[in-house]
Design an enzyme around this catalytic site. Sequence first.
Site, PDB file in Angstrom:
ATOM      1  N   LYS A  11      43.689  56.812  41.171  1.00  0.00           N
ATOM      2  CA  LYS A  11      42.742  56.913  42.302  1.00  0.00           C
ATOM      3  C   LYS A  11      43.057  55.854  43.348  1.00  0.00           C
ATOM      4  O   LYS A  11      43.601  54.774  43.044  1.00  0.00           O
ATOM      5  CB  LYS A  11      41.279  56.793  41.867  1.00  0.00           C
ATOM      6  N   VAL A 104      50.296  49.429  35.970  1.00  0.00           N
ATOM      7  CA  VAL A 104      49.238  48.681  35.270  1.00  0.00           C
ATOM      8  C   VAL A 104      48.722  47.553  36.173  1.00  0.00           C
ATOM      9  O   VAL A 104      49.520  46.898  36.859  1.00  0.00           O
ATOM     10  CB  VAL A 104      49.805  48.095  33.954  1.00  0.00           C
ATOM     11  N   GLY A 107      45.376  48.259  40.885  1.00  0.00           N
ATOM     12  CA  GLY A 107      44.319  48.707  41.796  1.00  0.00           C
ATOM     13  C   GLY A 107      44.305  50.215  41.947  1.00  0.00           C
ATOM     14  O   GLY A 107      43.774  50.767  42.907  1.00  0.00           O
ATOM     15  N   GLY A 111      43.882  52.112  33.859  1.00  0.00           N
ATOM     16  CA  GLY A 111      43.142  51.993  32.597  1.00  0.00           C
ATOM     17  C   GLY A 111      41.983  52.971  32.561  1.00  0.00           C
ATOM     18  O   GLY A 111      41.764  53.663  31.556  1.00  0.00           O
ATOM     19  N   SER A 112      41.246  53.056  33.651  1.00  0.00           N
ATOM     20  CA  SER A 112      40.114  53.985  33.727  1.00  0.00           C
ATOM     21  C   SER A 112      40.594  55.422  33.561  1.00  0.00           C
ATOM     22  O   SER A 112      39.909  56.256  32.960  1.00  0.00           O
ATOM     23  CB  SER A 112      39.407  53.857  35.078  1.00  0.00           C
ATOM     24  N   ASP A 145      35.202  53.302  37.616  1.00  0.00           N
ATOM     25  CA  ASP A 145      36.012  54.374  38.199  1.00  0.00           C
ATOM     26  C   ASP A 145      36.151  55.591  37.287  1.00  0.00           C
ATOM     27  O   ASP A 145      36.734  56.596  37.688  1.00  0.00           O
ATOM     28  CB  ASP A 145      37.449  53.873  38.473  1.00  0.00           C
TER      29      ASP A 145
HETATM   30  O1  C5P Z   1      33.792  48.653  35.873  1.00  0.00           O
HETATM   31  P1  C5P Z   1      35.097  48.007  35.600  1.00  0.00           P
HETATM   32  O2  C5P Z   1      35.313  47.769  34.125  1.00  0.00           O
HETATM   33  O3  C5P Z   1      36.252  48.686  36.230  1.00  0.00           O
HETATM   34  O4  C5P Z   1      35.013  46.576  36.266  1.00  0.00           O
HETATM   35  C1  C5P Z   1      35.922  45.539  35.977  1.00  0.00           C
HETATM   36  C2  C5P Z   1      35.391  44.252  36.583  1.00  0.00           C
HETATM   37  O5  C5P Z   1      35.459  44.321  38.009  1.00  0.00           O
HETATM   38  C3  C5P Z   1      33.951  43.935  36.262  1.00  0.00           C
HETATM   39  O6  C5P Z   1      33.837  43.234  35.056  1.00  0.00           O
HETATM   40  C4  C5P Z   1      33.529  43.089  37.458  1.00  0.00           C
HETATM   41  O7  C5P Z   1      33.996  41.776  37.328  1.00  0.00           O
HETATM   42  C5  C5P Z   1      34.324  43.713  38.600  1.00  0.00           C
HETATM   43  N1  C5P Z   1      33.543  44.734  39.343  1.00  0.00           N
HETATM   44  C6  C5P Z   1      32.511  44.337  40.164  1.00  0.00           C
HETATM   45  N2  C5P Z   1      31.794  45.269  40.862  1.00  0.00           N
HETATM   46  C7  C5P Z   1      32.092  46.582  40.767  1.00  0.00           C
HETATM   47  C8  C5P Z   1      33.149  47.019  39.936  1.00  0.00           C
HETATM   48  C9  C5P Z   1      33.858  46.064  39.234  1.00  0.00           C
HETATM   49  O8  C5P Z   1      32.229  43.145  40.291  1.00  0.00           O
HETATM   50  N3  C5P Z   1      31.387  47.477  41.457  1.00  0.00           N
END
Ligand code: C5P
Length: 305
Positions: A11, A104, A107, A111-112, A145
């Site tokens: 994405k 990896v 951005g 992983g998602s 994501d």
């Molecule tokens: O949701 P995800 O596991 O992808 O998020 C990884 C990290 O990115 C979170 O632990 C947080 O530190 C940061 N994050 C955030 N705000 C978001 C999405 C991710 O601060 N909306």
Amino acid sequence: MTSASVRVPAKINLSLGVGPVRDDGFHPLATVYQALDLHDELRATATDDGVIAVTVHSEADPSAEVADVPLGDDNIAVKAARLLADDSGTDLGVDLAIRKVIPVAGGLAGGSADAAAALVACNEVWGLGLSKAELEPYAAQLGSDVPFLLHGGNAIGGGRGETVSPVLARGSYHWVLAVASQGLSTPAVYAEFDRLNEGRTVDEPQIADELLAALRAGDAALLGAALSNDLSDAAISLRPELRDTLEIGMEAGALGALISGSGPTCLFLVDDETHRLDVSFALAGASGCADVIQTRGPVPGARLV
Ligand code: C5P
């Protein structure tokens, strides 16, 4: 034993609006997602021992394991399978084999993507019969994501990214990606965003009308001008050479450039073959750029093949 294979896209965020940090540590987002024609593949084989196991191999070298992807319970595809197993009460296990194409820690939600693929594949091989809508709450629990990667296409993301709603969009877009030699940690980039904004008022995130109008019209030039990412300054602060990479692609004729999500991959929107080659050539020589990928979006989300 039953097997299923799932293809799942990367994405990008055409715009990524980030608001002030919430009490739970996440940031409210207003974003427009697009799924790219750059896919990981996950093959799931059901086992009768209740064990969830994963192997990860790169496309470039199928005999090599992929650096920086955990293989135990920390692997997000394993977490996805575990969540579904615990909730469904199945006695079955699964062997997950991931073929990684999405860079990896780039951005691009690699992983998602694997988590979304594991949900779809385990649902199939364990015969759970859950619909995409029924898989969504699991996806939201696994990462911001993941729900979008079940859907794909173009979509508006809200909440911390996990609420996905449709957006009126037309057209297919060509992208050149400059992949950095070293990944960036998403939490580190959000922490840098907080540090840079300390003592300032951070507004609630918005999606620009210009971006939505460009997508409705299917106009690549308008879209190029409307791309935006509130995490840019934070990513550039941690990796200053990204500013040069963005400039190199724009000078070579890209319609627009931005950092993908929390970076460090840089994205360039191009409108024809000549542009695509010019931009790709220019980036291939940029310092810190390990690989250049040409791709397009939107494409569908995780699906059985
Ligand atoms: O949701 P995800 O596991 O992808 O998020 C990884 C990290 O990115 C979170 O632990 C947080 O530190 C940061 N994050 C955030 N705000 C978001 C999405 C991710 O601060 N909306």
